[in-house]
Motif scaffolding. Structure first.
Motif, mmCIF file in Angstrom:
data_model
loop_
_atom_site.group_PDB
_atom_site.id
_atom_site.type_symbol
_atom_site.label_atom_id
_atom_site.label_comp_id
_atom_site.label_asym_id
_atom_site.label_seq_id
_atom_site.Cartn_x
_atom_site.Cartn_y
_atom_site.Cartn_z
ATOM 1 N N UNK A 44 0.668 -1.091 -0.153
ATOM 2 C CA UNK A 44 0.496 0.269 0.399
ATOM 3 C C UNK A 44 1.375 1.581 -0.244
ATOM 4 N N UNK A 45 1.800 1.409 0.829
ATOM 5 C CA UNK A 45 2.932 2.027 0.605
ATOM 6 C C UNK A 45 3.653 2.829 -0.555
ATOM 7 N N UNK A 47 1.878 1.549 -3.896
ATOM 8 C CA UNK A 47 1.198 2.024 -4.632
ATOM 9 C C UNK A 47 0.419 3.885 -4.594
ATOM 10 N N UNK A 48 0.583 3.581 -2.573
ATOM 11 C CA UNK A 48 -0.413 4.928 -3.107
ATOM 12 C C UNK A 48 1.400 6.674 -3.142
ATOM 13 N N UNK A 49 2.492 6.034 -2.095
ATOM 14 C CA UNK A 49 3.450 6.608 -2.902
ATOM 15 C C UNK A 49 3.782 7.128 -4.176
ATOM 16 N N UNK B 100 -0.341 3.847 5.940
ATOM 17 C CA UNK B 100 -0.373 4.129 4.912
ATOM 18 C C UNK B 100 -0.713 5.619 4.500
ATOM 19 N N UNK B 104 1.398 9.554 4.153
ATOM 20 C CA UNK B 104 2.479 9.473 3.213
ATOM 21 C C UNK B 104 1.906 11.366 3.337
#
Lengths: 60, 159
Positions: A44-45, A47-49, B100, B104
């Motif tokens: 998830x990090x 993908x969203x990053x 998450x 971010x």
């Protein structure tokens, strides 16, 4: 300890009333080992990053 | 439950910060385990954790106490877990949003989702949906994006 908690947690997840409640809430329930959770968070990090970089998102 | 469209996965998960120590791990748990829920009573984490915790107690006889610590989209509760002793007696629940998206989206976050927690189980995943009223002029995501671009929106995400 983690293995023990994971095992008992997964056993609880398989109980009928837990599954029914999960379905009402629209959830897909999981019963994988702890590593699956670590991998999900890392994925998830990633993908969203990636998305944040693509849209040039600046952390506030 | 399965949805045909592309989904956004949100992880609702339980974890704890632990350091394994065989000597005392053998008597674990020797006392009540505190379960931090970084949200209000009745939210998804809370509902599932209470239900699972009850099952867990019935089967194993372990003692759990639920401790709701809502605030800052879960950051208050996660910070509490991250700073608790790594002895297995403080566990908690995290979600995709606070584990998450928040790290971010914000420069200063009081925990590191990867380093500060040891995962126990992924409990559930669910879905986010993009919805418009039935009377909306938009019939497809593409139409909505085209409209947004026409309005000068510069942060349009590819469907």
């Amino acid at each position: 300890m983690i293995a023990l908690l994971n095992r008992e947690m997964n056993a609880a997840m398989r109980a009928t009333d837990v599954r029914e409640k999960g379905a009402i809430l629209g959830l897909d329930l999981h019963t994988e080992p702890p590593e699956y959770f670590s991998k999900t968070i890392r994925d998830d990090f990633d993908k969203w990053g990636k998305l944040a970089r693509e849209i040039n998102f600046k952390p506030q | 439950m399965r949805y045909p469209n592309k989904i956004i996965r949100v992880a609702a998960a339980v974890f704890s910060c632990l350091l394994a120590n065989v000597a005392w791990a053998q008597n674990y748990p020797a006392k009540t385990i505190r379960v931090i829920i970084p949200g209000a009573t009745g939210d998804t984490c809370d509902t599932m954790l209470r239900l699972i915790g009850h099952k867990f107690m019935e089967k194993t006889g372990y003692s759990f106490v639920m401790d709701n610590r809502p605030g800052a989209v879960g950051q208050i509760g996660l910070q509490f877990i991250a700073q608790a002793p790594a002895d297995g007696y403080t566990i908690g629940c995290g979600q995709g949003g606070n584990m998450v998206i928040i790290p971010l989206a914000y420069k200063k976050v009081a925990y590191d989702s990867i380093k500060d927690f040891a995962p126990i189980s992924l409990i559930a995943s669910n879905y986010l949906a993009l919805a418009v009223p039935a009377t909306s002029q938009f019939k497809t995501t593409r139409e909505l994006i085209t409209f947004a671009k026409a309005q000068g929106c510069d942060r349009v995400i590819k469907p």
